[in-house]
Design a protein around this motif. Sequence first.
Motif, short mmCIF file in Angstrom:
data_model
loop_
_atom_site.label_atom_id
_atom_site.label_comp_id
_atom_site.label_asym_id
_atom_site.label_seq_id
_atom_site.Cartn_x
_atom_site.Cartn_y
_atom_site.Cartn_z
N LEU A 18 -42.26 5.44 -19.89
CA LEU A 18 -40.89 5.24 -19.27
C LEU A 18 -39.32 4.91 -20.14
O LEU A 18 -39.77 4.10 -21.03
N PRO A 19 -38.54 5.60 -19.82
CA PRO A 19 -37.20 5.09 -20.69
C PRO A 19 -37.04 3.73 -20.19
O PRO A 19 -37.49 3.18 -18.87
N LYS A 20 -36.93 2.83 -21.11
CA LYS A 20 -36.44 1.21 -21.04
C LYS A 20 -35.80 0.77 -19.70
O LYS A 20 -35.97 0.27 -18.61
N CYS A 21 -34.78 1.88 -19.12
CA CYS A 21 -33.51 1.43 -18.41
C CYS A 21 -33.98 1.51 -17.18
O CYS A 21 -34.18 1.57 -16.07
N LEU A 22 -35.47 1.99 -16.44
CA LEU A 22 -35.62 2.62 -15.81
C LEU A 22 -37.08 1.71 -15.11
O LEU A 22 -37.40 1.56 -13.76
N HIS A 23 -37.18 0.74 -15.88
CA HIS A 23 -37.85 -0.19 -15.69
C HIS A 23 -37.52 -0.77 -14.50
O HIS A 23 -36.31 -1.08 -15.08
N LYS A 24 -37.64 -2.01 -13.62
CA LYS A 24 -37.73 -2.22 -12.24
C LYS A 24 -37.45 -3.71 -12.41
O LYS A 24 -38.50 -4.47 -13.07
N VAL A 25 -36.21 -4.36 -12.07
CA VAL A 25 -35.82 -6.27 -11.78
C VAL A 25 -35.90 -5.79 -10.13
O VAL A 25 -35.09 -5.36 -9.93
N GLY A 27 -37.59 -4.11 -7.94
CA GLY A 27 -37.74 -3.13 -7.23
C GLY A 27 -36.34 -1.92 -6.97
O GLY A 27 -36.36 -1.53 -6.61
N GLN A 28 -35.40 -2.30 -8.67
CA GLN A 28 -34.19 -2.10 -8.71
C GLN A 28 -34.77 -1.77 -10.75
O GLN A 28 -34.38 -3.22 -11.24
N SER A 29 -34.47 -0.33 -10.53
CA SER A 29 -34.47 -0.47 -12.46
C SER A 29 -33.09 -0.97 -12.91
O SER A 29 -32.07 -0.73 -12.31
N MET A 30 -33.39 -1.27 -14.03
CA MET A 30 -32.75 -1.82 -14.90
C MET A 30 -30.97 -1.12 -14.60
O MET A 30 -29.69 -1.75 -14.38
N VAL A 31 -30.92 0.24 -15.03
CA VAL A 31 -29.92 0.70 -14.89
C VAL A 31 -29.02 1.12 -13.80
O VAL A 31 -27.89 1.01 -13.45
N ASP A 32 -29.76 1.31 -12.59
CA ASP A 32 -29.19 1.11 -11.55
C ASP A 32 -28.63 -0.07 -10.97
O ASP A 32 -26.82 -0.32 -10.82
N THR A 33 -29.23 -0.97 -11.10
CA THR A 33 -28.48 -2.35 -11.36
C THR A 33 -27.52 -2.66 -11.97
O THR A 33 -26.90 -3.09 -11.24
N VAL A 34 -27.25 -1.60 -13.03
CA VAL A 34 -26.40 -2.41 -13.93
C VAL A 34 -24.89 -1.09 -13.34
O VAL A 34 -23.50 -1.66 -12.67
N ILE A 61 -31.01 8.63 -11.33
CA ILE A 61 -29.88 8.00 -10.87
C ILE A 61 -29.32 9.18 -9.93
O ILE A 61 -29.62 9.85 -9.95
N LYS A 62 -29.39 8.39 -8.58
CA LYS A 62 -28.70 8.79 -7.58
C LYS A 62 -26.55 7.98 -7.23
O LYS A 62 -26.36 9.44 -6.65
N GLU A 63 -26.44 7.45 -7.80
CA GLU A 63 -26.00 7.02 -7.48
C GLU A 63 -24.81 8.27 -8.59
O GLU A 63 -25.23 8.83 -8.70
N ILE A 258 -37.46 -10.86 -2.95
CA ILE A 258 -37.00 -9.72 -1.92
C ILE A 258 -35.84 -8.75 -2.81
O ILE A 258 -35.38 -9.23 -3.67
N GLY A 259 -36.13 -7.03 -2.46
CA GLY A 259 -35.87 -6.04 -3.01
C GLY A 259 -34.43 -6.67 -2.22
O GLY A 259 -33.63 -7.11 -1.76
N HIS A 260 -33.38 -5.48 -3.12
CA HIS A 260 -31.47 -5.81 -3.53
C HIS A 260 -31.12 -5.25 -2.26
O HIS A 260 -30.20 -5.41 -1.62
N GLU A 261 -32.21 -4.95 -0.92
CA GLU A 261 -31.23 -3.71 0.39
C GLU A 261 -31.80 -4.62 1.20
O GLU A 261 -31.57 -3.97 2.26
#
Length: 448
Positions: A18-25, A27-34, A61-63, A258-261
């Motif tokens: 997996l590309p690094k920035c898709l690893h999750k913290v 429950g959310q991928s690092m890149v989505d978090t940023v 990435i959905k944003e 607890i997930g971010h949503e």
Amino acid sequence: MKAIILAGGAGTRMKSHLPKCLHKVLGQSMVDTVISTVKNAGVEKTIVVTGHEGQMLRDSIKEPVVFAEQKELLGTGHAVMMAIEHISADDTVLVIYGDTPLVTFQAIARLAEQHQKDGNAVTVLSTIVDNAFGYGRIIYKKGRFAKIIEQKDLLPDQMEIKEINTGIYIFSGRALIDALPLIKSQNAAKEYYLTDATEIILSNGLKAGVYCSGDPEQFMGVNTRVQLAQATEALKRRRNEEFMLSGVTMIDPLSVWIGHEVSIGVDTLLYPGVILEGKTVIGAGCVIGPDTRIADSVLEDEAEASNSVIMDSFIGSGAKIGPFAYIRPHSKIGRNCKVGDFVEVKNSTIGDNTKASHLTYIGDSDVGENVNFGCGTVTVNYDGKKKHRTVIKDNVFIGCNSNLVAPVTLEEGAYTAAGSTITMPVPENALAIARARQINKEGWNKSE
Ligand code: UD1
Ligand code: CA
């Protein structure tokens, strides 16, 4: 302000497909978090640079962001160059790396303020850490910021420097556009370092400054899975503290995830081992756990769930789930219901005040109010080819160990005798008996 997020690196140190920035913290991928952090900081347009497994990144990435492709991974300076066509001279440009998921929008806002106030062409966000190994170091000359030196290029007497580059910068568009083509790859890694842009901007006679943050934890870069776990731990602590400060009790916050949503009402009590994921909404005064996983579900006020799994479902107020219940997707459990131990519910609607206290399977069913499921009831919903629905109207009483072979309807107030296999509709208020009558063979055990 525009943002360029660098997420192209291969992440070799993760040892992953997996590309690094898709690893999750959490429950959310690092890149989505940023991405969501920079949005909260007031960024209007975000450009994400993708490279290694770029398609996978772009698909996830959905944003609404703009993508820039880095075909060859030649370093962070090269990565920014791939995005520069989206930047104009009068833009203010935030550059941030996709592997620093703990950054807060407040830190970015403060950096932007400082940048504005000092009238800089570039401002670098730095922080001071105990263990600076692996990070670029901030170098001052005569008390003024001079440049950033990467770990691999440090001279022996620079190893002790504890002020590091967080990898977050604000540039004036003009200064960035002019500096990028001048970056060279003459360094230990043979890469085009973005960090060199700061020295180039200074040598162009422009102002470069540093804003040093006092909270190093949030700038932790994730390069390995050990750091991924550390980042997850830190984010979990931060988020759980926010929930506790807003009125949620946690007996053991270290074991609550607890997930971010997720949202949780006041006076809800979380026992150890609670995992809340996806778009889960928990009401006020609920009691959850121990050891309970809830994903994409709604629990109304004062609902309870212990040692159970609830997926994509709705639980009415005052309902009690578990211990050891499994609520599968598309289930709606009414108010004050009881779904007890070893009960599985799937794709079913259950009316208020209904009870299934033990050892029961309710699948593809429409159940009314005030129904009682005897221990060991099974809705027989699958004939080997198709699923069928079971309809159970209000005030039905199902005797223990009944099989309800779907499609079948039990009308209001119907009863089934224990041990029945029901294959025909049961009329209103009728008792259905569908089992062999008992016969006793007297003396059978003692006969010759
Ligand atoms: C970088 C900084 C360092 C800083 C640290 C903070 C440089 C040269 N160094 O080091 O000063 O202290 O971050 O965490 O910038 N990337 C690309 N394309 C590439 C290379 C990297 O998109 O060709 C992306 C990566 O996916 C990653 C980010 O840029 O998200 C940073 O790259 P990484 O290799 O992790 O840099 P560090 O060695 O951590
Ligand atoms: Ca990094």
